[in-house]
Design a protein around this motif. Structure first.
Motif, short mmCIF file in Angstrom:
data_model
loop_
_atom_site.label_atom_id
_atom_site.label_comp_id
_atom_site.label_asym_id
_atom_site.label_seq_id
_atom_site.Cartn_x
_atom_site.Cartn_y
_atom_site.Cartn_z
N PHE A 140 0.81 -1.09 0.17
CA PHE A 140 0.04 0.22 -0.04
C PHE A 140 0.59 1.83 -0.43
CE2 PHE A 140 -2.75 3.21 2.08
CZ PHE A 140 -3.80 3.56 0.66
N ILE A 141 2.02 1.52 0.31
CA ILE A 141 2.90 2.10 0.60
C ILE A 141 3.47 2.87 -0.52
CG2 ILE A 141 5.05 2.87 1.51
CD1 ILE A 141 3.59 1.73 4.81
N HIS A 142 3.74 1.39 -1.26
CA HIS A 142 4.47 1.49 -2.40
C HIS A 142 3.82 2.30 -3.50
CE1 HIS A 142 8.21 -0.33 -0.35
NE2 HIS A 142 6.97 -1.50 -0.94
N LEU A 143 2.83 1.90 -3.54
CA LEU A 143 1.88 2.25 -4.13
C LEU A 143 1.18 3.72 -4.48
CD1 LEU A 143 -0.69 -0.78 -4.74
CD2 LEU A 143 1.00 -0.25 -6.68
N LEU A 144 0.90 3.82 -2.99
CA LEU A 144 0.95 5.45 -2.90
C LEU A 144 2.00 6.67 -2.71
CD1 LEU A 144 -1.66 6.98 -1.36
CD2 LEU A 144 -0.22 6.78 0.76
N ASN A 145 3.18 5.75 -2.95
CA ASN A 145 4.37 6.22 -3.08
C ASN A 145 4.78 7.15 -4.98
OD1 ASN A 145 7.01 7.70 -3.01
ND2 ASN A 145 8.13 5.81 -3.22
N ASN A 146 4.27 5.74 -5.32
CA ASN A 146 3.88 5.32 -7.44
C ASN A 146 2.76 6.79 -7.32
OD1 ASN A 146 5.64 3.19 -6.97
ND2 ASN A 146 4.50 2.12 -7.80
N LEU A 147 2.11 6.33 -6.56
CA LEU A 147 0.54 7.70 -7.33
C LEU A 147 1.37 8.83 -6.76
CD1 LEU A 147 -2.12 8.05 -8.11
CD2 LEU A 147 -3.09 7.86 -5.49
N VAL A 148 1.71 8.97 -5.19
CA VAL A 148 2.58 10.67 -5.42
C VAL A 148 3.28 10.95 -6.03
CG1 VAL A 148 2.94 12.29 -4.04
CG2 VAL A 148 1.80 10.78 -3.31
N ASN A 149 3.77 10.11 -6.72
CA ASN A 149 5.03 10.63 -7.74
C ASN A 149 5.06 10.95 -9.17
OD1 ASN A 149 7.41 10.04 -6.18
ND2 ASN A 149 8.12 8.37 -6.50
N LEU A 150 3.37 10.08 -9.66
CA LEU A 150 3.42 10.39 -10.91
C LEU A 150 2.17 11.47 -10.76
CD1 LEU A 150 2.35 8.85 -13.28
CD2 LEU A 150 0.01 8.76 -12.63
N PHE A 151 1.76 12.26 -9.79
CA PHE A 151 1.38 13.57 -9.78
C PHE A 151 2.73 14.68 -9.44
CE2 PHE A 151 -3.04 11.48 -7.77
CZ PHE A 151 -3.52 12.50 -8.57
N LYS A 152 3.72 14.46 -8.94
CA LYS A 152 4.81 15.21 -8.81
C LYS A 152 5.38 15.62 -10.66
CE LYS A 152 6.54 14.73 -4.33
NZ LYS A 152 7.39 13.89 -3.16
N LYS A 153 5.46 13.75 -11.18
CA LYS A 153 6.12 14.20 -13.03
C LYS A 153 5.81 15.31 -13.59
CE LYS A 153 7.79 10.13 -13.97
NZ LYS A 153 7.84 9.22 -14.40
N LYS A 154 4.08 15.28 -13.35
CA LYS A 154 3.38 14.97 -14.19
C LYS A 154 3.45 17.42 -14.16
CE LYS A 154 1.18 16.54 -17.63
NZ LYS A 154 1.31 16.37 -18.75
N GLN A 155 3.48 17.83 -12.55
CA GLN A 155 3.46 19.41 -12.39
C GLN A 155 4.73 19.75 -12.72
OE1 GLN A 155 2.80 18.50 -7.54
NE2 GLN A 155 0.47 18.71 -8.38
N GLN A 156 5.47 18.61 -12.34
CA GLN A 156 7.36 19.25 -12.23
C GLN A 156 7.58 18.81 -14.04
OE1 GLN A 156 9.74 16.56 -10.69
NE2 GLN A 156 9.45 17.30 -8.55
N GLY A 157 7.13 18.83 -15.07
CA GLY A 157 6.90 19.05 -16.23
C GLY A 157 8.32 17.57 -16.68
N GLY A 158 8.04 16.52 -16.15
CA GLY A 158 8.80 15.16 -16.63
C GLY A 158 8.36 14.83 -17.99
N GLU A 159 8.89 14.29 -18.75
CA GLU A 159 8.77 12.53 -19.55
C GLU A 159 7.31 12.55 -19.31
OE1 GLU A 159 10.78 10.49 -16.89
OE2 GLU A 159 11.86 12.39 -17.27
N PRO A 160 6.53 12.31 -20.88
CA PRO A 160 5.49 11.50 -20.99
C PRO A 160 5.80 9.79 -20.83
CG PRO A 160 6.24 12.60 -23.18
CD PRO A 160 7.56 13.35 -21.76
N LEU A 161 3.97 9.65 -20.32
CA LEU A 161 4.27 7.87 -20.21
C LEU A 161 4.37 7.53 -21.54
CD1 LEU A 161 2.10 8.15 -17.44
CD2 LEU A 161 4.40 8.28 -16.60
#
Length: 161
Positions: A140-161
């Motif tokens: 659960f913690i790993h999945l929640l971290n992956n979800l948070v990182n997904l939001f952070k990547k988009k906000q920071q202008g990360g590379e597309p999926l």
């Protein structure tokens, strides 16, 4: 969140290494005692089953951390980058809701079986049963971290999926 997930990952790796080494030793000793010394170790199969249960849930959690689970992507591949991101967010939310339900039920199950003892080793059954909620909590913690990182990547202008 990354720090907590990384810390749990380190613990999981150590636990997995200890469990694999222990299982190898117990099973090798059981074979040696049974076939060479003709004196089987009565608790070896039960201990290896309990260690395998722990290893399964810890390994499953690590698999979710590294996003290494099997997936069929022929439908998702047809979406645009934005559509893939939305699909990934929705899938994480659904999995987290399902995981929260499983966590609740698994902790109830462990607490309800506190009076049981294992057949051969006579240890409390909450010890092997605890592998389910512990592994699910880590996942659960790993999945929640992956979800948070997904939001952070988009906000920071990360590379597309």
């Amino acid at each position: 969140m990354n720090t907590l997930s990384g810390w749990i990952e380190s613990i999981e790796k150590v636990i997995a290494m200890i469990l694999i080494a222990s299982m190898t030793i117990v099973i090798a000793a059981a074979v040696l005692f049974r076939y060479l010394l003709n004196a089987p170790i009565f608790w070896a199969s039960e201990a290896s089953i309990f260690m395998m249960a722990w290893l399964t849930f810890i390994g499953g959690s690590l698999g979710l951390k590294y996003k290494s689970q099997a997936s069929v992507t022929f439908l998702v591949d047809r979406f645009s980058d934005n559509g893939k991101r939305v699909f990934e967010i929705v899938s994480y939310v659904i999995i987290l809701i399902f995981m929260a339900l499983l966590l609740y039920l698994s902790y109830q199950w462990v607490f309800s079986s506190s009076h049981q003892k294992s057949t051969s080793m006579r240890i409390p059954m909450w010890i092997p049963y605890l592998s389910v909620p512990v592994g699910l909590t880590f996942a659960f913690i790993h999945l929640l971290n992956n979800l948070v990182n997904l939001f952070k990547k988009k906000q920071q202008g990360g590379e597309p999926l």
